[in-house]
Design a protein around this motif. Structure first.
Motif, mmCIF file in Angstrom:
data_model
loop_
_atom_site.group_PDB
_atom_site.id
_atom_site.type_symbol
_atom_site.label_atom_id
_atom_site.label_comp_id
_atom_site.label_asym_id
_atom_site.label_seq_id
_atom_site.Cartn_x
_atom_site.Cartn_y
_atom_site.Cartn_z
ATOM 1 N N GLY A 180 8.015 -6.038 3.756
ATOM 2 C CA GLY A 180 9.248 -5.276 3.551
ATOM 3 C C GLY A 180 9.310 -4.526 2.231
ATOM 4 N N THR A 181 8.360 -4.801 1.319
ATOM 5 C CA THR A 181 8.307 -4.041 0.065
ATOM 6 C C THR A 181 7.235 -2.950 0.135
ATOM 7 O OG1 THR A 181 6.678 -5.569 -0.865
ATOM 8 C CG2 THR A 181 8.997 -6.077 -1.296
ATOM 9 N N GLY A 182 6.523 -2.851 1.270
ATOM 10 C CA GLY A 182 5.385 -1.949 1.367
ATOM 11 C C GLY A 182 5.757 -0.554 1.850
ATOM 12 N N THR A 183 4.742 0.234 2.150
ATOM 13 C CA THR A 183 4.936 1.655 2.466
ATOM 14 C C THR A 183 5.812 1.847 3.708
ATOM 15 O OG1 THR A 183 2.768 2.082 1.528
ATOM 16 C CG2 THR A 183 3.700 3.829 2.890
ATOM 17 N N THR A 184 5.494 1.147 4.786
ATOM 18 C CA THR A 184 6.325 1.316 5.993
ATOM 19 C C THR A 184 7.505 0.348 5.978
ATOM 20 O OG1 THR A 184 4.983 -0.238 7.296
ATOM 21 C CG2 THR A 184 4.378 2.114 7.399
ATOM 22 N N GLY A 185 7.260 -0.917 5.574
ATOM 23 C CA GLY A 185 8.317 -1.921 5.658
ATOM 24 C C GLY A 185 9.544 -1.557 4.841
ATOM 25 N N ALA B 278 10.997 -9.819 3.759
ATOM 26 C CA ALA B 278 10.042 -10.867 3.369
ATOM 27 C C ALA B 278 9.124 -10.339 2.280
ATOM 28 C CB ALA B 278 9.213 -11.278 4.589
ATOM 29 N N THR B 279 8.969 -11.124 1.230
ATOM 30 C CA THR B 279 8.121 -10.721 0.103
ATOM 31 C C THR B 279 7.666 -11.964 -0.651
ATOM 32 O OG1 THR B 279 8.117 -9.633 -2.064
ATOM 33 C CG2 THR B 279 10.263 -10.262 -1.202
ATOM 34 N N ARG B 280 6.501 -11.853 -1.307
ATOM 35 C CA ARG B 280 6.060 -12.982 -2.134
ATOM 36 C C ARG B 280 6.917 -13.106 -3.388
ATOM 37 N NH1 ARG B 280 0.032 -10.965 -2.304
ATOM 38 N NH2 ARG B 280 1.286 -9.062 -2.285
ATOM 39 N N ARG B 281 7.623 -12.013 -3.726
ATOM 40 C CA ARG B 281 8.437 -12.045 -4.953
ATOM 41 C C ARG B 281 9.858 -11.550 -4.662
ATOM 42 N NH1 ARG B 281 3.229 -11.145 -6.591
ATOM 43 N NH2 ARG B 281 3.269 -9.094 -5.629
#
Ligand SMILES: NC(=O)c1ccc[n+]([C@@H]2O[C@H](COP(=O)([O-])OP(=O)(O)OC[C@H]3O[C@@H](n4cnc5c(N)ncnc54)[C@H](OP(=O)(O)O)[C@@H]3O)[C@@H](O)[C@H]2O)c1
Length: 272
Positions: free
Chosen positions: A8-13, A30-33
Motif C-alpha cells: 500500500g506504500t508502493g507505486t500501484t498500492g 499494509a506496510t512494514r512501517r
C-alpha cells in the motif's frame, strides 16, 4: 467492509488506496512501517502479521513481493472471511508460470471472487528509484537490452483505476486483465519524447543482455533478478509487448494516459 491494500506504500498500492478512499471505501494499508492509524504492520517474512492484517477485510489488493510466501497468507485470508483477491501480476507472466503465475493459478482455483491484473511495463519506471530513471538522471541515457522492441507503457494510475473496479464491482471479474497504455513505443521513442518535452537530450543506449545484467547488479539487484529482467528485455526485443488492449477504457470509461501526458506531469512534479 474494509479493503486491505498490500504494497500500500508502493507505486500501484498507494494509488489504489487513495482512489478507494476517494470513493468512500474503508481502506487498510499494509506496510512494514506503519505511520497512521489506518495502517497495519505487515511483513511477508513474518506470518504472525497476516492475521491482524486480514481481520475484518472483505477484499485484498495483493502485491506479492514474495510470491512463494503467499500460500499461508491465502489460507489465513480465506479463514478470516476474505472473499475477493485482486492480484497484481504482469503482462510478462502467464497463468501457471513460476512465481506470480503459480499464484495467479492458485487464486483462480481457490477464491470465490478474484481478478489478476497483468500490466505492461510501468511509465513510472522512468522516474524515481528505478534503474532506468537513475540512468536518465546520471547520464541522460535509457539503457536496455530491448533493441528496437516496443512496449505499450502504462501509467500506474490507470492500473489502480482497473484495480478499484476489480475490488469494488458488485459482480466479481473472475478473470485476468491484460493492461496496456494507448500505444506501443520503443525505448528510443520514449527517450525522444522526454528529450522534446524536457528540452534536454536523452538517448536510448541498447546493450546486450550480459551488459544489462552487469549494470543491474551494479545497482544492487541480485544476479538472479538481474538475469530475469535481462531475459524480459529479450522478450520485448522479440516483440512480446508490442500490443495494446482496451482494458483501461472498457473498465474505467476513459482512455489510458499517454506517455507524453505522463512526461509533462513528471516535469511539473520535478521528477524528470
Ligand atoms: N515496474 C513495472 O514495470 C512492472 C510491470 C508489470 C508488473 N510489475 C509488478 O509490480 C509489482 C510491484 O508493484 P508496485 O510497483 O506497485 O510496488 P513497489 O512500488 O515495488 O512497492 C513494493 C511494496 O511492497 C512492500 N514490501 C516490500 N517488501 C515487503 C515485505 N517483505 N513485506 C511486506 N511488504 C513488503 C513495500 O511496502 P513497505 O516498504 O511499506 O513495507 C511496498 O509497498 C511486482 O510484482 C512486479 O512484478 C511491475
Amino acid at each position: 467492509m474494509t479493503i486491505l491494500v498490500l504494497g500500500g506504500t508502493g507505486t500501484t498500492g498507494s494509488r489504489v488506496g487513495a482512489a478507494l478512499r476517494e470513493l468512500g471505501h474503508p481502506v487498510r494499508i499494509a506496510t512494514r512501517r506503519p505511520v497512521s492509524g489506518d495502517d497495519v504492520r505487515f511483513d511477508w517474512t513474518e506470518p504472525d502479521t497476516f492475521g491482524p492484517a486480514v481481520a475484518g477485510a472483505r477484499a485484498v489488493y495483493l502485491v506479492a513481493s514474495e510470491p512463494v510466501l503467499a500460500e499461508p497468507f491465502l489460507d489465513r485470508a480465506r479463514a478470516a472471511g476474505v472473499r475477493r483477491i485482486v492480484l497484481l501480476s504482469s503482462s510478462a507472466v502467464a497463468e501457471g508460470m513460476f512465481g506470480l503465475g503459480e499464484l495467479h493459478r492458485r487464486i483462480a482455483a481457490t477464491m470465490p471472487e478474484w481478478a489478476v491484473l497483468r500490466p505492461a511495463w510501468f511509465m513510472q519506471n522512468f522516474v524515481g528509484e528505478h534503474p532506468l530513471a537513475a540512468g536518465i538522471r546520471a547520464d541522460r541515457e535509457v539503457v536496455t537490452a530491448t533493441g528496437d522492441g516496443r512496449v505499450a507503457f502504462v501509467d500506474a494510475g490507470d492500473i489502480a483505476a482497473v484495480a478499484v473496479r476489480a475490488l469494488t464491482d458488485d459482480r466479481p471479474h473472475n478473470t485476468d486483465h491484460l493492461i496496456t497504455g494507448p500505444r506501443p513505443l520503443s525505448y528510443a521513442d520514449a527517450a525522444a519524447i522526454i528529450t522534446e518535452l524536457t528540452g534536454r537530450p536523452v538517448l536510448h543506449r541498447p546493450v546486450s543482455a550480459a551488459e544489462l545484467i552487469t549494470r543491474l547488479t551494479g545497482y544492487g539487484y541480485s544476479s538472479e533478478l538481474s538475469s530475469v529482467l535481462a531475459a524480459l528485455d529479450g522478450d520485448v526485443r522479440a516483440g512480446s509487448e508490442d500490443r495494446t488492449t482496451d482494458t483501461v477504457a472498457r473498465l474505467t470509461g476513459r482512455p489510458p494516459r499517454t506517455f507524453r501526458d505522463f512526461v509533462l506531469d513528471s516535469i511539473n512534479r520535478k521528477e524528470l
